[in-house]
Design an enzyme around this catalytic site. Structure first.
Site, PDB file in Angstrom:
ATOM      1  N   GLY B  41       0.700  -1.166  -0.083  1.00  0.00           N
ATOM      2  CA  GLY B  41       0.140   0.040   0.088  1.00  0.00           C
ATOM      3  C   GLY B  41       1.026   1.363  -0.168  1.00  0.00           C
ATOM      4  O   GLY B  41       2.078   1.136  -0.287  1.00  0.00           O
ATOM      5  N   ALA B  43       2.237   2.987   2.743  1.00  0.00           N
ATOM      6  CA  ALA B  43       3.540   2.904   3.384  1.00  0.00           C
ATOM      7  C   ALA B  43       4.509   1.849   2.695  1.00  0.00           C
ATOM      8  O   ALA B  43       5.649   2.238   2.706  1.00  0.00           O
ATOM      9  CB  ALA B  43       3.024   2.463   4.593  1.00  0.00           C
ATOM     10  N   SER B 283     -17.239   9.403   1.679  1.00  0.00           N
ATOM     11  CA  SER B 283     -15.982  10.292   2.398  1.00  0.00           C
ATOM     12  C   SER B 283     -16.529  11.163   3.114  1.00  0.00           C
ATOM     13  O   SER B 283     -17.707  11.940   3.156  1.00  0.00           O
ATOM     14  CB  SER B 283     -15.285  10.983   1.134  1.00  0.00           C
ATOM     15  OG  SER B 283     -14.588  12.109   1.533  1.00  0.00           O
ATOM     16  N   ARG B 329     -14.499  12.193  13.815  1.00  0.00           N
ATOM     17  CA  ARG B 329     -15.348  10.824  13.446  1.00  0.00           C
ATOM     18  C   ARG B 329     -15.655  10.309  14.808  1.00  0.00           C
ATOM     19  O   ARG B 329     -16.766   9.522  14.734  1.00  0.00           O
ATOM     20  CB  ARG B 329     -14.479   9.974  12.821  1.00  0.00           C
ATOM     21  CG  ARG B 329     -13.857  10.567  11.386  1.00  0.00           C
ATOM     22  CD  ARG B 329     -13.020   9.655  10.717  1.00  0.00           C
ATOM     23  NE  ARG B 329     -12.837  10.252   9.421  1.00  0.00           N
ATOM     24  CZ  ARG B 329     -12.180   9.850   8.414  1.00  0.00           C
ATOM     25  NH1 ARG B 329     -11.226   8.810   8.608  1.00  0.00           N
ATOM     26  NH2 ARG B 329     -11.861  10.304   7.196  1.00  0.00           N
ATOM     27  N   GLU B 424      -0.644   2.163   8.959  1.00  0.00           N
ATOM     28  CA  GLU B 424      -1.714   1.694   9.703  1.00  0.00           C
ATOM     29  C   GLU B 424      -1.334   0.580  10.739  1.00  0.00           C
ATOM     30  O   GLU B 424      -2.061   0.323  11.839  1.00  0.00           O
ATOM     31  CB  GLU B 424      -2.833   1.442   8.998  1.00  0.00           C
ATOM     32  CG  GLU B 424      -4.090   1.270   9.630  1.00  0.00           C
ATOM     33  CD  GLU B 424      -5.435   1.142   9.068  1.00  0.00           C
ATOM     34  OE1 GLU B 424      -5.368   1.063   7.841  1.00  0.00           O
ATOM     35  OE2 GLU B 424      -6.433   0.637   9.687  1.00  0.00           O
ATOM     36  N   SER B 439      -4.443   9.673   7.620  1.00  0.00           N
ATOM     37  CA  SER B 439      -3.990   8.373   7.303  1.00  0.00           C
ATOM     38  C   SER B 439      -3.182   8.077   6.363  1.00  0.00           C
ATOM     39  O   SER B 439      -1.996   7.607   6.285  1.00  0.00           O
ATOM     40  CB  SER B 439      -5.342   7.516   7.239  1.00  0.00           C
ATOM     41  OG  SER B 439      -4.949   6.178   6.842  1.00  0.00           O
TER      42      SER B 439
END
Lengths: 245, 637
Positions: B41, B43, B283, B329, B424, B439
């Site tokens: 991904g 990272a 989103s 959130r 993550e 993130s």
């Protein structure tokens, strides 16, 4: 709802494949097409039978990992849709649905509906990048790019690499895929330095992989989940011809 | 004792001090050093690309068919950076403060500050790679707002920011494949990490296309395997997302921290039936223009367009007037749950709230809203069959992101020397709640800017080690164990599928270790998880063999790990007698239903050691020292 599935089963690239029939009762019409296949697989698994192998990951239409030919069309009959975004409510009760893998000599079957699309990665490896290494970037706003240019580069960059263009093309051409990357990078000032080399290397790799040539049927644009325009192919040809002159 | 190895100096000097003093490896020696990266991904790809550019030999393993598909691709709204292009008062300190406050003061100051400090360079990096961020008509980069902050610092590429950033990292990595410095192993899953004399020295992997088990040796192993939010079965994650690499590393000695801190995202599509395989995220950027409401009257069955404004409860605007619909959130999710539980939920299952664009459409016109969010409205219509320009969207909270993960020090190294964790899969920057658009940032900053230096610092001590041999007895032993586990799963031949167990586990966790937990619910969860695990090892059905492509076997391995990890989540939540961020213990709340943090007793990171013999995991506390900020009651009112 009830549907009858005719699913292509094939053990590996060397074996001969064939359709198997699976009647499906009690399909929830709000379920997605792949959730309906999950249901089939769960019932096969409980019986100790091998489930139908198929690729899927994000199930939001963005990762590009799913993709199969449904009733003769890549990703089914809806336009601008990946297989995972197809829902059962768009099928008729009692319908027979034919499900096959993407077929192209550059996409060998791994098993059932899973195919090997590494050939697309190798086209990117050949030149689908801007050579800027970590740490070398200038301040982002030092390169102004007009709103319209940025938006149009985005339209090309939106390709999800699913291979639907290849699967639907009678020549199994990867032109739309290759062109989208060449165009995305050629439209941006950062990408212009390497535009010539990029066009030559990517087109060359596309040929090496055994993808066919483009004969302008425009079927790829019709089936592209991201609605990538065939105008990208025109731009690729232009970039390629500029490069060989 | 856990040592986070925070560098000396003032907060704003720490990373510079580290960079000035860390050891580096000269170019001739880099060629002799091998790095394994697990996960491709943001990272993983960004780290692999940069390691390759530096001259190390890199092998990258990932389960997808192509490195362009990892679930970073699905992040929609944007990536934060303290560029202050809007001149609205933004700077590195403010971004750091927003992030540490957003995480309810449960993250390390130094890590969080570094995230904000490196954010601006990431935008430069991405633009140089050709990432087509949204721009103003003058050609300069555009920004939008996101939850939990009052400045506009979010950069975006329509609603596909994750895709475009990932393609940037992917293309940088592919350039290194072209040079031969990076080698890709697609359709491969890590089965275990190999530890020799206390150091991570390689992995055992299974080729998912053939079933072959392989050994791969290296001087260091870098995990970038994402979060484990899929443990809830229904989540916003991709089908293949899993916690197995992290969990198996945990069983080999890597501690896990903040394991029960799971972000439940407020704006997802509600669950509609048992057929569902996942919940789709809409989103958070939609909350810039969408207003969230429920009918004031309980069980109001009228069509939303028929409910007049005075009979609607815009509960976020009512409860949190200064942040309104852009409350963070955790707070937005809990507020939704509170209204739904109080009988005001909407939709067929009464499990949703409305996200309404009527005000914005009246103000700006439908075309402006279409340009901003067109792809999201299209996606909504594809899934639900509803046109959200004409009536409100129905949304509901769903499991999304794991703030918890492998414990890492400032260098992103786990408690196992030579084993690093990026993105993550580590716990480090977000505390008990992650802010939107942080993130993608963390994944990129870890991969492009931090790991290349900190892994280099570690490798500077490995120059004389020589090639690591995959014939070492530890490789043989670990491979044997991995094979035995696969055999065990295949040979049960019971009558229930992995999905059955996963779904059941998901329901236990959602009800008892979800948005709200209590001592009672957590103790019940531990008991139920243990029973379910027992049942799994008795009655699981995996057809076929391990020597072939077998997606049921892949799932079974992941669910087996989830059944253990879930128990640790419950222990983690049980230990923390307070409410903070995403961790809301019903016993610890104010009269108004807000979270009650307890800094006197719980200002620490719970870091857990796996005990193969014990009934319970072993807790190590990393005390959080706040030298710069003073933890306050987190208020968005």
């Amino acid at each position: 709802m009830k549907v009858t599935l005719k699913v292509w089963r094939q053990k590996d690239a060397q074996s001969k494949g064939a359709f198997e029939t699976y009647p499906m009762d009690n399909v929830n019409e709000d379920s997605s097409f792949l959730e309906m296949l999950d249901m089939l697989n769960e019932s096969l698994t409980v019986q100790g039978k091998m489930p139908v192998e198929f690729d899927s990951d994000c199930r939001e239409g963005i990762c590009g990992q799913c993709g199969m030919v449904i009733n003769g069309r890549a990703n089914g009959h809806l336009e601008g849709t990946t297989t995972c975004q197809l829902h059962m409510r768009s099928f008729k009760d009692g319908e027979t649905i034919y499900i096959e893998p993407f077929r192209a000599s550059a996409f060998p079957v791994i098993r059932d509906l899973k195919v090997d699309r590494e050939s697309l990665d190798r086209i990117i490896i050949a030149g689908g990048f801007i050579s800027s290494h970590t740490g070398s970037a200038p301040e982002a706003n030092s390169i102004p790019i007009g709103h319209a240019t940025a938006e149009s580069a985005f339209d090309s960059a939106a390709c999800i690499g699913c291979g639907s263009c290849v699967a639907t093309c009678k020549n199994s051409s990867a032109s739309l895929f290759t062109a989208a990357k060449i165009t995305h990078l050629a439209k941006l000032p950062q990408g212009q330095v390497e535009a010539r080399k990029r066009a030559l290397n990517m087109v060359k790799q596309m040929d090496i992989e055994g993808f066919g040539a483009c004969t302008n049927t425009e079927a790829c644009e019709v089936e592209c989940p991201q609605n990538i325009s065939v105008m990208n192919i025109a731009r690729m040809n232009w970039e390629f011809h500029k490069a060989i002159l | 004792m856990l040592d986070a190895k925070i560098p000396e100096g003032k907060l704003q000097d720490k990373w510079n001090n580290y960079k000035a003093k860390c050891n580096i490896v000269n170019p001739a020696n880099k060629k002799k050093l091998d790095i394994i990266v697990v996960g491709a991904g943001l990272a993983g790809s960004s780290a692999a690309a940069t390691f390759g550019e530096l001259g190390y030999n890199v092998k990258v393993f990932f389960f997808q068919d192509s490195a362009r598909r990892a679930h970073s691709v699905a992040a929609q709204g944007g990536v934060n950076a303290a560029k202050n292009y809007q001149y609205d008062g933004d700077n590195v300190y403010r971004m750091f403060y927003d992030t540490i406050k957003g995480g309810d003061f449960r993250s390390r100051e130094a890590n969080t500050y570094r995230l904000a400090e490196c954010s601006a360079s990431l935008i430069d990096q991405a633009v140089a790679q050709g990432v087509p961020f949204g721009r103003e008509y003058g050609g300069y980069l555009s920004n939008r707002s996101f939850g939990g902050v009052q400045v506009k610092r979010t950069f975006y590429a329509r609603g596909q920011t994750g895709q475009q950033l990932l393609l940037g990292a992917y293309s940088a990595m592919m350039r290194q494949v072209n040079t031969g410095k990076v080698k890709l192993y697609n359709r491969h899953e890590m089965l275990d990490v190999v530890i020799i004399d206390g150091k991570a020295r390689g992995i055992i992997a299974r080729n998912l296309a053939t079933g072959e088990i392989e050994r791969h040796a290296a001087h260091t192993v870098v995990l970038a395997t994402g979060g484990y939010g899929k443990i809830y079965f229904l989540s916003t994650l991709a089908m293949g997302c899993n916690g197995s690499a992290a969990w198996r590393s945990h069983k080999k000695g890597a501690y896990m921290a903040g394991v029960s801190w799971v972000q439940i995202h407020p704006t997802c599509l509600p669950q509609s039936g048992d057929h569902q395989s996942k919940l789709t995220l809409m989103s958070e950027s939609l909350r810039n223009d969408g207003r969230i409401w429920v009918p004031k009257q309980k069980g109001d069955d009228r069509h939303p367009n028929d409910i007049p404004p005075e009979e609607r409860d815009y509960y976020l605007e009512r409860r949190y007037p200064s942040f309104g619909n852009l409350a963070p959130r955790d707070i937005a999710s809990r507020a939704a749950k509170e209204r739904i539980d109080a009988g005001h939920g909407v939709g067929a299952n009464k499990n949703a709230v409305y996200l309404d664009f009527r005000t914005a459409i009246n103000e700006y016109g439908e075309n402006v809203i279409r340009e901003r969010y067109g792809n999201l409205f299209r996606m909504y219509e594809k899934i639900t069959g509803i046109n959200a320009y004409k009536e409100p969207m129905k949304i509901s909270p769903a499991a999304h992101f794991t703030m918890g993960g492998l414990w890492v020090d400032y260098e992103l190294m786990t408690s196992v020397p030579g084993l690093f964790a990026l993105g993550e899969c580590n716990f480090s920057d977000h505390g008990a709640n992650r802010l939107g658009a942080n993130s993608l940032l963390q994944a990129c900053v870890d991969g492009y800017f931090i790991a290349p230096l900190t892994v280099g610092n570690y490798l500077s001590g490995e120059i004389k080690t020589g090639k690591i041999s995959a014939d070492h007895p530890e490789f043989e032993k670990t491979e044997k164990e991995a094979r035995e586990l696969l055999d065990k799963l295949v040979n049960i031949k019971g009558n229930k599928t992995s999905d059955h167990y996963h779904r059941t586990l998901g329901r236990i966790l959602w009800d008892k270790v979800g948005l709200e937990r209590s001592k009672e619910s957590l103790e019940a969860a531990i008991k139920e998880i243990r029973e379910l695990r027992e049942d799994f090892w008795q009655n699981l059905m995996v057809p076929g063999t391990k020597e072939e492509i077998n997606s049921e076997l892949e799932k079974a391995g992941r669910v087996a790990d989830y059944l253990e990890l879930a128990e640790l989540m419950a222990f983690d939540a049980l230990n923390r007698d307070e409410s903070c961020g995403a961790h809301f213990r019903s016993e610890y709340q104010t009269d108004e239903g807000e979270a009650m943090r307890n800094d006197d007793d719980f200002a620490y990171v719970s870091s857990w050691e796996f005990d193969p013999k014990g009934e319970e995991p072993i807790l190590h506390k990393e005390v959080l020292e706040f030298e710069t900020v003073t933890p306050t009651v987190r208020s968005y009112k």
